[in-house]
Design a protein around this motif. Structure first.
Motif, PDB file in Angstrom:
ATOM      1  N   HIS A 115       0.816  -1.210   0.000  1.00  0.00           N
ATOM      2  CA  HIS A 115       0.000   0.000   0.000  1.00  0.00           C
ATOM      3  C   HIS A 115       0.851   1.261   0.000  1.00  0.00           C
ATOM      4  CE1 HIS A 115      -3.450  -2.529   0.711  1.00  0.00           C
ATOM      5  NE2 HIS A 115      -2.914  -3.006   1.820  1.00  0.00           N
ATOM      6  N   ALA A 116       2.130   1.128  -0.109  1.00  0.00           N
ATOM      7  CA  ALA A 116       3.028   2.274  -0.006  1.00  0.00           C
ATOM      8  C   ALA A 116       2.764   3.335  -1.084  1.00  0.00           C
ATOM      9  CB  ALA A 116       4.473   1.825  -0.036  1.00  0.00           C
ATOM     10  N   PRO A 117       2.576   2.997  -2.364  1.00  0.00           N
ATOM     11  CA  PRO A 117       2.327   4.059  -3.351  1.00  0.00           C
ATOM     12  C   PRO A 117       1.043   4.844  -3.075  1.00  0.00           C
ATOM     13  CG  PRO A 117       2.958   2.032  -4.473  1.00  0.00           C
ATOM     14  CD  PRO A 117       2.760   1.700  -3.031  1.00  0.00           C
ATOM     15  N   ALA A 118      -0.009   4.154  -2.649  1.00  0.00           N
ATOM     16  CA  ALA A 118      -1.267   4.846  -2.358  1.00  0.00           C
ATOM     17  C   ALA A 118      -1.104   5.766  -1.146  1.00  0.00           C
ATOM     18  CB  ALA A 118      -2.376   3.832  -2.097  1.00  0.00           C
ATOM     19  N   LEU A 119      -0.402   5.305  -0.126  1.00  0.00           N
ATOM     20  CA  LEU A 119      -0.167   6.132   1.055  1.00  0.00           C
ATOM     21  C   LEU A 119       0.704   7.333   0.721  1.00  0.00           C
ATOM     22  CD1 LEU A 119       0.382   3.429   3.816  1.00  0.00           C
ATOM     23  CD2 LEU A 119      -1.577   4.930   3.526  1.00  0.00           C
ATOM     24  N   GLN A 120       1.701   7.127  -0.141  1.00  0.00           N
ATOM     25  CA  GLN A 120       2.573   8.230  -0.538  1.00  0.00           C
ATOM     26  C   GLN A 120       1.780   9.291  -1.305  1.00  0.00           C
ATOM     27  OE1 GLN A 120       5.674   8.704   0.335  1.00  0.00           O
ATOM     28  NE2 GLN A 120       5.935  10.567  -0.835  1.00  0.00           N
ATOM     29  N   ALA A 121       0.905   8.867  -2.203  1.00  0.00           N
ATOM     30  CA  ALA A 121       0.091   9.809  -2.966  1.00  0.00           C
ATOM     31  C   ALA A 121      -0.864  10.566  -2.033  1.00  0.00           C
ATOM     32  CB  ALA A 121      -0.698   9.069  -4.045  1.00  0.00           C
ATOM     33  N   GLN A 122      -1.433   9.867  -1.065  1.00  0.00           N
ATOM     34  CA  GLN A 122      -2.337  10.510  -0.113  1.00  0.00           C
ATOM     35  C   GLN A 122      -1.587  11.536   0.732  1.00  0.00           C
ATOM     36  OE1 GLN A 122      -4.123   7.751   2.609  1.00  0.00           O
ATOM     37  NE2 GLN A 122      -5.574   9.233   3.405  1.00  0.00           N
ATOM     38  N   THR A 123      -0.388  11.215   1.165  1.00  0.00           N
ATOM     39  CA  THR A 123       0.430  12.145   1.956  1.00  0.00           C
ATOM     40  C   THR A 123       0.798  13.374   1.144  1.00  0.00           C
ATOM     41  OG1 THR A 123       1.326  10.264   3.177  1.00  0.00           O
ATOM     42  CG2 THR A 123       2.531  12.337   3.335  1.00  0.00           C
ATOM     43  N   GLU A 124       1.180  13.170  -0.105  1.00  0.00           N
ATOM     44  CA  GLU A 124       1.539  14.300  -0.962  1.00  0.00           C
ATOM     45  C   GLU A 124       0.335  15.205  -1.217  1.00  0.00           C
ATOM     46  OE1 GLU A 124       3.236  12.580  -4.455  1.00  0.00           O
ATOM     47  OE2 GLU A 124       5.121  12.093  -3.455  1.00  0.00           O
ATOM     48  N   ALA A 125      -0.847  14.625  -1.392  1.00  0.00           N
ATOM     49  CA  ALA A 125      -2.052  15.421  -1.608  1.00  0.00           C
ATOM     50  C   ALA A 125      -2.393  16.234  -0.364  1.00  0.00           C
ATOM     51  CB  ALA A 125      -3.226  14.520  -1.979  1.00  0.00           C
ATOM     52  N   ALA A 126      -2.235  15.645   0.796  1.00  0.00           N
ATOM     53  CA  ALA A 126      -2.512  16.368   2.039  1.00  0.00           C
ATOM     54  C   ALA A 126      -1.533  17.519   2.221  1.00  0.00           C
ATOM     55  CB  ALA A 126      -2.427  15.412   3.231  1.00  0.00           C
ATOM     56  N   MET A 127      -0.259  17.293   1.907  1.00  0.00           N
ATOM     57  CA  MET A 127       0.742  18.359   2.029  1.00  0.00           C
ATOM     58  C   MET A 127       0.462  19.480   1.034  1.00  0.00           C
ATOM     59  SD  MET A 127       4.211  16.222   2.735  1.00  0.00           S
ATOM     60  CE  MET A 127       5.191  17.665   3.063  1.00  0.00           C
ATOM     61  N   GLU A 128       0.032  19.111  -0.184  1.00  0.00           N
ATOM     62  CA  GLU A 128      -0.273  20.110  -1.200  1.00  0.00           C
ATOM     63  C   GLU A 128      -1.475  20.957  -0.771  1.00  0.00           C
ATOM     64  OE1 GLU A 128      -1.949  19.986  -5.695  1.00  0.00           O
ATOM     65  OE2 GLU A 128      -0.222  18.705  -5.264  1.00  0.00           O
ATOM     66  N   ASN A 129      -2.508  20.303  -0.210  1.00  0.00           N
ATOM     67  CA  ASN A 129      -3.675  21.046   0.296  1.00  0.00           C
ATOM     68  C   ASN A 129      -3.284  21.980   1.417  1.00  0.00           C
ATOM     69  OD1 ASN A 129      -5.412  19.858  -1.517  1.00  0.00           O
ATOM     70  ND2 ASN A 129      -6.035  18.227  -0.104  1.00  0.00           N
ATOM     71  N   GLU A 130      -2.394  21.536   2.295  1.00  0.00           N
ATOM     72  CA  GLU A 130      -1.939  22.371   3.403  1.00  0.00           C
ATOM     73  C   GLU A 130      -1.167  23.582   2.887  1.00  0.00           C
ATOM     74  OE1 GLU A 130       1.394  21.688   6.658  1.00  0.00           O
ATOM     75  OE2 GLU A 130      -0.355  20.402   6.980  1.00  0.00           O
ATOM     76  N   GLN A 131      -0.324  23.375   1.886  1.00  0.00           N
ATOM     77  CA  GLN A 131       0.437  24.479   1.317  1.00  0.00           C
ATOM     78  C   GLN A 131      -0.494  25.467   0.607  1.00  0.00           C
ATOM     79  OE1 GLN A 131       3.391  22.677  -1.170  1.00  0.00           O
ATOM     80  NE2 GLN A 131       4.767  22.208   0.541  1.00  0.00           N
ATOM     81  N   ASN A 132      -1.499  24.961  -0.078  1.00  0.00           N
ATOM     82  CA  ASN A 132      -2.457  25.834  -0.754  1.00  0.00           C
ATOM     83  C   ASN A 132      -3.251  26.649   0.247  1.00  0.00           C
ATOM     84  OD1 ASN A 132      -1.636  24.949  -3.250  1.00  0.00           O
ATOM     85  ND2 ASN A 132      -3.286  23.437  -3.464  1.00  0.00           N
ATOM     86  N   SER A 133      -3.672  26.033   1.337  1.00  0.00           N
ATOM     87  CA  SER A 133      -4.452  26.775   2.335  1.00  0.00           C
ATOM     88  C   SER A 133      -3.590  27.789   3.062  1.00  0.00           C
ATOM     89  CB  SER A 133      -5.094  25.803   3.338  1.00  0.00           C
ATOM     90  OG  SER A 133      -4.084  25.145   4.075  1.00  0.00           O
ATOM     91  N   SER A 134      -2.304  27.505   3.267  1.00  0.00           N
ATOM     92  CA  SER A 134      -1.435  28.480   3.937  1.00  0.00           C
ATOM     93  C   SER A 134      -1.053  29.617   3.009  1.00  0.00           C
ATOM     94  CB  SER A 134      -0.178  27.796   4.476  1.00  0.00           C
ATOM     95  OG  SER A 134       0.608  27.304   3.401  1.00  0.00           O
ATOM     96  N   SER A 135      -0.987  29.380   1.706  1.00  0.00           N
ATOM     97  CA  SER A 135      -0.638  30.455   0.772  1.00  0.00           C
ATOM     98  C   SER A 135      -1.839  31.370   0.518  1.00  0.00           C
ATOM     99  CB  SER A 135      -0.125  29.887  -0.550  1.00  0.00           C
ATOM    100  OG  SER A 135      -1.151  29.142  -1.190  1.00  0.00           O
ATOM    101  N   VAL A 136      -3.061  30.863   0.690  1.00  0.00           N
ATOM    102  CA  VAL A 136      -4.263  31.665   0.498  1.00  0.00           C
ATOM    103  C   VAL A 136      -4.437  32.621   1.676  1.00  0.00           C
ATOM    104  CG1 VAL A 136      -6.785  31.538   0.417  1.00  0.00           C
ATOM    105  CG2 VAL A 136      -5.413  29.954  -0.932  1.00  0.00           C
ATOM    106  N   SER A 137      -4.059  32.172   2.870  1.00  0.00           N
ATOM    107  CA  SER A 137      -4.247  32.989   4.072  1.00  0.00           C
ATOM    108  C   SER A 137      -3.463  34.221   4.082  1.00  0.00           C
ATOM    109  CB  SER A 137      -3.854  32.203   5.318  1.00  0.00           C
ATOM    110  OG  SER A 137      -4.662  31.054   5.394  1.00  0.00           O
TER     111      SER A 137
END
Length: 151
Positions: free
Chosen positions: A129-151
């Motif tokens: 399950h490592a590739p799916a977990l890696q993709a999920q982690t990257e998506a969460a980090m990208e969402n966090e970066q997007n929300s912090s750049s909007v603020s």
């Protein structure tokens, strides 16, 4: 408490019945007014001291709770460290019982290897399950970066 029946002198009665305590009555001396003002200032200082003492008491109670938490954490760490030698001994016993796979090809290909054989891996971590977990982690980090750049 019984009240006495004697009357107050007239100069004390006038000062107590005055509607404005800041005004000087004819019977009061300046020394008495100065003493009353001094006592008022002392009362204010005592009230401030009481408030500050209450704040210090609250801070001490908070510190007590934090120290209790720290003490509990220290006890847990002491227990783990105390049991660590048992964990290492169990790992050593388990790795000694597992036969290490050695073939004639391995020994011929690596003659410079140390005489001590390495134990087999005791814990296997599934990586299916490592590739799916890696993709999920990257998506969460990208969402966090997007929300912090909007603020």
């Amino acid at each position: 408490m019984a009240f006495s029946s004697r009357t107050l002198p007239s100069h004390l009665r006038q000062g107590s019945t005055s509607s404005n305590p800041g005004t000087q009555s004819t019977g009061q001396s300046p020394a008495l007014l100065a003493r009353v003002n001094e006592k008022k200032a002392e009362l204010e200082n005592l009230k401030e001291l009481r408030e500050l003492s209450a704040a210090v008491a609250n801070q001490m109670e908070a510190l007590e709770q934090k120290l209790a938490t720290l003490s509990d954490g220290t006890e847990a760490i002491a227990t783990v460290v105390g049991n660590w030698h048992n964990v290492l001994r169990a790992i050593n016993m388990a790795s000694a019982k597992i036969p290490s796979p050695r073939s004639s090809e391995d020994t011929a290909a690596k003659p410079q290897e140390d005489a001590l054989p390495l134990p087999q891996t005791l814990v296997r971590i599934p990586t299916e399950h490592a590739p799916a977990l890696q993709a999920q982690t990257e998506a969460a980090m990208e969402n966090e970066q997007n929300s912090s750049s909007v603020s």
